[in-house]
Design a protein around this motif. Structure first.
Motif, PDB file in Angstrom:
ATOM      1  N   VAL A  40       0.839  -1.195   0.000  1.00  0.00           N
ATOM      2  CA  VAL A  40       0.000   0.000   0.000  1.00  0.00           C
ATOM      3  C   VAL A  40       0.873   1.244   0.000  1.00  0.00           C
ATOM      4  O   VAL A  40       0.667   2.182  -0.778  1.00  0.00           O
ATOM      5  N   ARG A  54      -5.116   9.735   8.577  1.00  0.00           N
ATOM      6  CA  ARG A  54      -5.631   9.361   7.260  1.00  0.00           C
ATOM      7  C   ARG A  54      -6.010   7.884   7.177  1.00  0.00           C
ATOM      8  O   ARG A  54      -6.498   7.427   6.151  1.00  0.00           O
ATOM      9  N   GLU A  74     -11.436  -4.239   8.487  1.00  0.00           N
ATOM     10  CA  GLU A  74     -11.428  -3.283   7.375  1.00  0.00           C
ATOM     11  C   GLU A  74     -10.443  -2.154   7.666  1.00  0.00           C
ATOM     12  O   GLU A  74     -10.500  -1.519   8.728  1.00  0.00           O
ATOM     13  N   ARG A  76      -8.889   1.402   5.893  1.00  0.00           N
ATOM     14  CA  ARG A  76      -9.044   2.404   4.839  1.00  0.00           C
ATOM     15  C   ARG A  76      -7.915   3.426   4.928  1.00  0.00           C
ATOM     16  O   ARG A  76      -7.516   3.810   6.030  1.00  0.00           O
ATOM     17  N   ASP A  78      -7.196   7.223   3.384  1.00  0.00           N
ATOM     18  CA  ASP A  78      -7.837   8.343   2.680  1.00  0.00           C
ATOM     19  C   ASP A  78      -9.232   7.950   2.190  1.00  0.00           C
ATOM     20  O   ASP A  78      -9.662   8.316   1.092  1.00  0.00           O
ATOM     21  N   GLY A  79      -9.919   7.150   2.991  1.00  0.00           N
ATOM     22  CA  GLY A  79     -11.279   6.762   2.686  1.00  0.00           C
ATOM     23  C   GLY A  79     -11.433   5.559   1.789  1.00  0.00           C
ATOM     24  O   GLY A  79     -12.551   5.051   1.610  1.00  0.00           O
ATOM     25  N   GLN A  80     -10.340   5.055   1.237  1.00  0.00           N
ATOM     26  CA  GLN A  80     -10.397   3.926   0.324  1.00  0.00           C
ATOM     27  C   GLN A  80     -10.008   2.632   1.041  1.00  0.00           C
ATOM     28  O   GLN A  80      -8.986   2.590   1.738  1.00  0.00           O
ATOM     29  N   VAL A  81     -10.816   1.595   0.844  1.00  0.00           N
ATOM     30  CA  VAL A  81     -10.503   0.298   1.448  1.00  0.00           C
ATOM     31  C   VAL A  81      -9.248  -0.269   0.786  1.00  0.00           C
ATOM     32  O   VAL A  81      -9.096  -0.218  -0.443  1.00  0.00           O
ATOM     33  N   VAL A  82      -8.325  -0.781   1.597  1.00  0.00           N
ATOM     34  CA  VAL A  82      -7.096  -1.385   1.079  1.00  0.00           C
ATOM     35  C   VAL A  82      -7.025  -2.836   1.536  1.00  0.00           C
ATOM     36  O   VAL A  82      -7.522  -3.200   2.599  1.00  0.00           O
ATOM     37  N   ARG A  83      -6.419  -3.660   0.704  1.00  0.00           N
ATOM     38  CA  ARG A  83      -6.229  -5.067   1.026  1.00  0.00           C
ATOM     39  C   ARG A  83      -4.852  -5.249   1.663  1.00  0.00           C
ATOM     40  O   ARG A  83      -3.854  -4.728   1.167  1.00  0.00           O
TER      41      ARG A  83
END
Length: 266
Positions: A40, A54, A74, A76, A78-83
């Motif tokens: 990431v 963030r 879960e 995130r 910056d608001g985006q889900v990351v794996r």
């Protein structure tokens, strides 16, 4: 008076988060490390992003880079889900002379990490790349990198006896007696060495294969038999042989990791 050992920050964070998360203290996967391992963003950037607020963990802003991460939670950025799931990746890199295997270089020549970052494509720059062992500033050749600390431990563990093959240009012309002493093992200031593979490639060039990795070991062994090293190059680790030009890299395939390096993630 005995010096009190400081509690690791990841353990402090685990305790603050309560009994449910403290169970991860034995084998923690903390937030900043998990983000770097998954590609990431590198760990230093991840730590900054977390402290800036963030990153959310299970829907809540998490400002502690050493916070434990539960499987399946879960995350995130910056608001985006990351794996956070990532395979074990390994790279071979042909180290040039002059670079150091450290985070910074006081002499200003540069580090292997800076060089690698410049030559990697953008999708590979998000990973936290760890060097599997070290090479001296003036030593060239094969240096392995990985995103997984387990492979670092495997590749540097004295118990694994993973062979490492070096080629050294030396002073003088080693004879059979010097080669025999290398093959049988020597006694250095830090104890006896394991027997090594030793043969001549040229009158003043020695191929030496070690199954241990002490500080400056090749140079000290050859100096001990009367043939100091002029130049040193590492051309293989385990069954993985260097096959890229100086300064270049490539990714190892799964069979090279499992068979060549005898590593299987558990």
């Amino acid at each position: 008076m005995a010096r009190r050992q400081r509690t690791p920050r990841w353990l402090e964070a685990a305790r603050r988060r309560g009994p449910e998360d403290a169970r991860f203290a034995d084998k923690p996967d903390w937030l900043a490390r998990a983000l770097g391992k998954a590609g990431v963003m590198p760990r230093a950037q991840a730590e900054a992003a977390i402290r800036e607020g963030r990153v959310t963990l299970a829907g809540q802003v998490e400002r502690e880079p050493f916070a434990p991460v539960r499987p399946g939670v879960e995350v995130r950025v910056d608001g985006q889900v990351v794996r956070l799931e990532a395979p074990v990746l390994a790279l071979m890199f042909h180290k040039p002379a002059g670079l150091v295997v450290h985070g910074s270089d006081a002499e200003g020549v540069g580090t292997v990490f800076e060089w690698l970052y410049e030559v990697l494509p953008p999708p590979m720059r998000g990973f936290e790349w760890l060097a599997v062992g070290r090479l001296d500033r003036d030593t060239t050749g094969l240096l392995l990198f990985t995103n997984d600390e387990r492979l670092v431990r495997h590749g540097t563990s004295p118990e694994q006896h993973l062979p490492k093959r070096y080629v050294a240009a030396v002073a003088g012309k080693p004879g059979e007696d010097a080669l025999r002493r290398l093959r049988e093992g020597l006694v250095l200031e830090d104890g006896p060495t394991r027997p090594a593979g030793a043969r001549l490639r040229a009158p003043d060039v020695v191929e030496l294969t070690l199954t241990e990795g002490r500080h400056h070991q090749v140079k000290r062994m050859l100096a001990a038999v009367g043939h100091p090293v002029w130049t040193l190059h590492r051309e293989a680790v385990g069954g993985v042989a260097l096959d890229v030009p100086e300064g270049a890299w490539r990714r190892l395939d799964d069979s090279e990791v499992s068979d060549g390096l005898a590593f299987t993630p558990t």
